[in-house]
Design a protein around this motif. Structure first.
Motif, mmCIF file in Angstrom:
data_model
loop_
_atom_site.group_PDB
_atom_site.id
_atom_site.type_symbol
_atom_site.label_atom_id
_atom_site.label_comp_id
_atom_site.label_asym_id
_atom_site.label_seq_id
_atom_site.Cartn_x
_atom_site.Cartn_y
_atom_site.Cartn_z
ATOM 1 N N ASP A 15 6.483 1.005 -2.581
ATOM 2 C CA ASP A 15 7.250 0.529 -1.392
ATOM 3 C C ASP A 15 8.178 -0.564 -2.030
ATOM 4 O O ASP A 15 7.894 -0.977 -3.156
ATOM 5 C CB ASP A 15 5.989 -0.116 -0.605
ATOM 6 C CG ASP A 15 6.559 -0.661 0.753
ATOM 7 O OD1 ASP A 15 7.329 -1.851 0.569
ATOM 8 O OD2 ASP A 15 6.621 0.050 1.647
ATOM 9 N N THR A 17 8.667 -3.464 -1.097
ATOM 10 C CA THR A 17 8.110 -4.744 -1.074
ATOM 11 C C THR A 17 7.263 -5.161 -2.698
ATOM 12 O O THR A 17 7.105 -6.076 -2.924
ATOM 13 C CB THR A 17 7.339 -4.910 0.031
ATOM 14 O OG1 THR A 17 6.148 -4.037 0.045
ATOM 15 C CG2 THR A 17 7.720 -4.925 1.219
ATOM 16 N N ASN A 18 6.962 -3.888 -3.327
ATOM 17 C CA ASN A 18 6.162 -4.099 -4.532
ATOM 18 C C ASN A 18 7.053 -4.292 -5.766
ATOM 19 O O ASN A 18 6.922 -4.160 -6.781
ATOM 20 C CB ASN A 18 5.668 -2.798 -4.886
ATOM 21 C CG ASN A 18 4.324 -2.741 -3.771
ATOM 22 O OD1 ASN A 18 3.704 -3.784 -3.413
ATOM 23 N ND2 ASN A 18 3.949 -1.337 -3.398
ATOM 24 N N ASP A 84 9.670 -14.138 -7.593
ATOM 25 C CA ASP A 84 10.792 -13.146 -7.390
ATOM 26 C C ASP A 84 11.755 -13.121 -8.507
ATOM 27 O O ASP A 84 12.308 -14.348 -8.600
ATOM 28 C CB ASP A 84 11.497 -13.864 -5.900
ATOM 29 C CG ASP A 84 12.531 -12.992 -5.467
ATOM 30 O OD1 ASP A 84 13.426 -12.907 -5.998
ATOM 31 O OD2 ASP A 84 12.205 -11.990 -4.493
#
Length: 701
Positions: A15, A17-18, A84
């Motif tokens: 995904d 988001t990973n 991030d």
């Protein structure tokens, strides 16, 4: 250690988001080399990564300059917290910019001074050939009876000038670099020298009016010295400033390296609306570890690439002990091993130091090379160089072996300190050297293995002949092993044409010398005599002497003929298949490349190893000659008297410096040549690409 690791092409689907978690895990594992996906899930890319990576690389370059000028060891240190990767990159870029700003003025000053110094150095180089002229050029160029012209020309223009001028004038030329000459042209006034110069495109050498070349040269020299003083003072200021925050600078450097690798993964990744795709190569033995690390947030799959016929060849990883890995720098001069090739490093780790030691047998000289190598290693580490420490360790290995052969040869800075005048003059009436009785290797050992090093007190013409056979035996063994490895590589590549038409014929050819020079093992006590008999039988077979008296010689000749014919036919088939040649031209080219050249290389490659003997002899006799000159300036029957004579000491020092500098360099180059041209060419192509995994250079929290 001999064979490259089996590589697989790994695909990670997860995904979007990973992204940060997957990249972090790949960096921590440190065995993943990212590649563009073969079958991308979409055309989408992570544009922020592409934009940021250039800035990160720029900061890395600037920090390396700051650390180098500041006298720091260029290495990453410290740790890094992140949530991030994109945001962290922006933060670290800003931090690096602030750090660079603190050194901006000093760096700009150093850059300005360097540029100014380079400009003056170039002017100095141009004027140097004319520096002895103390006359103003304007006066020199306006003489009433002669034309005098000073200029700098290329070799082509100099040749053209000689043609046009002929016997009308005189040209004095001095070579100032590889393709540039400084010339003084003198002709009679009637000669149209300006027209000739214009036709060739030569510009007169001009300087500031009212100054002579001598004056200008000294002014430039003074300016350069002044700049050097200011430059050194500026560097010291920069060094003091950098060392006050050494750990901080290295931490920023480590963060930037880590971010560069993280952005490399992201830059090659593909994204769709919901998913992220990352592909790359990993050693097969790490697949399970990566699958276990990713099992909660990604799907991991892989394929095994074929060794032959694949569009993209996998990168090569050869894992070996750190002490042996330094030899990669030598191998990479030739090229990186292909994925299917046997690594030559394990081969090189033994043969390179041994051949160096056999060609450079002097304990004292080798000790100097060892001490220099240790200093060179520390210097390279300080400069942050990757290649200098590797080269230094190779020299350390080689010099240690040379010290061992020097012990056996009983040589310590030449024959005088051990063998003394007795060895130099070959007369027992003279004294031996002061180290003769304390030398750790007794004379009996040196005498027993004199076929290895055929010089010194016990050398004879027979020992030199035996050493020639021994040198060629080393070559025959190396060539046999090399051609055998070529067959192994062809089998690993799984390319039948490569095996049967290139490597197998070569192997059959190089079976011949190993058989000839190993045949003496059938009678070890008379090894060299047996080998000489075999060589005689081969000669008799070539001269068509009776078969019954020379059966082995005929067998070797027949085998060689078969191998060369096979090589001829194989090359003819390759030319016919791949060059679209006619049958006649294929046969002709096959004969030239396979038959004639194969026979020529068989002879020349094998005999080439005689250079092992030649360089050992040349090294010994250079020092022998200087030792004899030392004896001539201090005539005495006592060796000690020669060794303490000041002029004799100077002569011996000059001789040893010459031997260490010149012979040491030549032996190193010839050692490389024997490996690259005689051995590597039989089995090693070096057309692969190095495995370069991304990793974390600091601790990730």
């Amino acid at each position: 250690m001999l064979l490259p690791e089996n590589m697989v092409r790994l695909q990670i689907i997860t995904d979007r988001t990973n992204l940060n978690d997957v990249v972090t895990k790949l960096l921590k594992i440190g065995v993943f080399q990212p590649e563009d996906p073969l079958y991308p899930i979409g055309n989408g890319r992570i544009e922020e990564a592409r934009k940021l990576i250039t800035g990160v690389q720029d900061h890395i370059s600037k920090l390396k300059i700051i650390m180098e000028l500041g006298g720091l060891i260029i290495e990453p240190l410290g740790s890094m917290k992140l949530s991030d990767w994109i945001k962290t990159t922006e933060e670290v870029n800003e931090e690096a910019s602030k750090l660079e700003e603190r050194y901006k003025e000093l760096l700009e000053e150093i850059g300005r001074l360097r540029a100014e110094r380079d400009l003056y150095s170039q002017q100095l180089k141009e004027i140097e050939p004319f520096k002895a002229i103390t006359v103003d050029l304007s006066k020199l160029y306006s003489l009433k009876m002669f034309n005098v012209v000073l200029a700098q020309v290329t070799i082509d223009k100099l040749n053209r000038l000689n043609q046009l001028l002929g016997d009308k004038g005189f040209i004095y030329s001095v070579k100032t670099d590889e393709n540039l000459f400084s010339v003084i042209i003198i002709t009679e006034k009637s000669t149209e020298i300006d027209k000739i110069l214009k036709e060739i495109g030569i510009r007169k050498f001009e300087i500031q009016e009212g100054k002579t070349p001598y004056q200008l040269y000294n002014e430039l020299l003074e300016k350069i010295n002044q700049i050097d003083t200011i430059l050194e003072r500026t560097r010291e200021e920069l060094s003091r400033k950098v060392k006050t925050e050494e750990n901080y600078v290295k931490n920023i450097y480590g963060k930037l390296l880590t971010l560069r690798d993280a952005l490399t993964i992201m830059n090659k990744a593909r994204v769709s609306e919901y998913y992220l795709q990352i592909e790359g190569y990993v050693p097969e033995k790490y697949v399970k570890k990566i699958q276990n690390e990713m099992k909660d947030n990604a799907f991991v799959d892989y394929i095994r690439p074929r060794r032959y016929g694949e569009k993209e060849e996998p990168p090569t990883l050869v894992e070996m002990p750190r002490s042996m890995k330094v030899l990669e720098s030598l191998v990479e001069i030739y090229g990186t091993p292909s994925y299917w090739e046997v690594s030559p490093i394990a081969f090189l780790v033994f043969t390179f130091p041994i051949l160096f030691g056999l060609m450079f047998p002097d304990f004292g000289n080798a000790l100097v090379v060892l001490l220099f190598s240790i200093w060179f290693y520390k210097y390279g580490k300080k400069k942050g160089s990757e290649n200098i420490p590797k080269l230094s360790i190779i020299l350390i290995y080689s010099s240690i072996v040379a010290m061992i052969t020097g012990l056996i040869a009983r040589d310590f800075f030449g024959p005088l300190p051990v063998g003394g005048l007795r060895e130099i003059l070959d007369n027992s009436k003279y004294t031996v050297g002061p180290l003769y009785s304390v030398w750790p290797i007794p004379v009996s050992v040196s005498e027993a293995i004199k076929f290895l090093l055929p010089f010194g007190e016990y050398s004879t013409s027979i020992s030199i002949e035996n050493t020639m056979i021994f040198s060629v035996l080393l070559g025959a063994l190396a060539l046999f092993v090399s051609s055998l490895l070529g067959v192994v590589n062809a089998i690993r590549k799984k390319d039948p044409e490569f095996l049967f038409f290139e490597k197998l014929p070569l192997f059959l050819i190089y079976v011949v010398p190993i058989f000839i020079f190993m045949y003496g093992i059938t009678n070890p006590s008379n090894f060299f005599s047996v080998d000489e008999q075999i060589l005689g039988q081969i000669l008799n077979a070539v001269l068509m002497k009776p078969f019954s008296q020379n059966p082995i010689g005929y067998g070797i000749v027949w085998w060689t003929s078969f191998a060369l014919l096979y090589n001829w036919l194989a090359h003819a088939i390759l030319v016919k298949r791949h060059d679209n040649a006619t049958l006649a031209s294929a046969i002709a080219m096959g004969f030239i490349e396979g038959g004639f050249e194969g026979a020529l290389l068989l002879l020349s490659n094998t005999i080439s190893f005689i250079r092992v003997l030649v360089f050992a002899l040349s090294h010994y006799y250079i020092l022998y000659a200087f030792s004899y000159m030392a004896y001539l300036v201090a005539p005495s029957t006592n060796t000690i008297s020669v060794l303490i004579n000041p002029i004799a000491i100077i002569i011996l020092i000059i001789g040893n410096l010459l031997a260490i500098g010149l012979e040491g360099l030549v032996v190193f180059i010839q050692d490389l040549r024997l490996h690259f041209y005689e051995m590597f060419s039989k089995f090693y192509e070096g057309r692969g690409r190095k495995f370069e995994p991304v990793m974390s250079y600091v601790s990730l929290e």
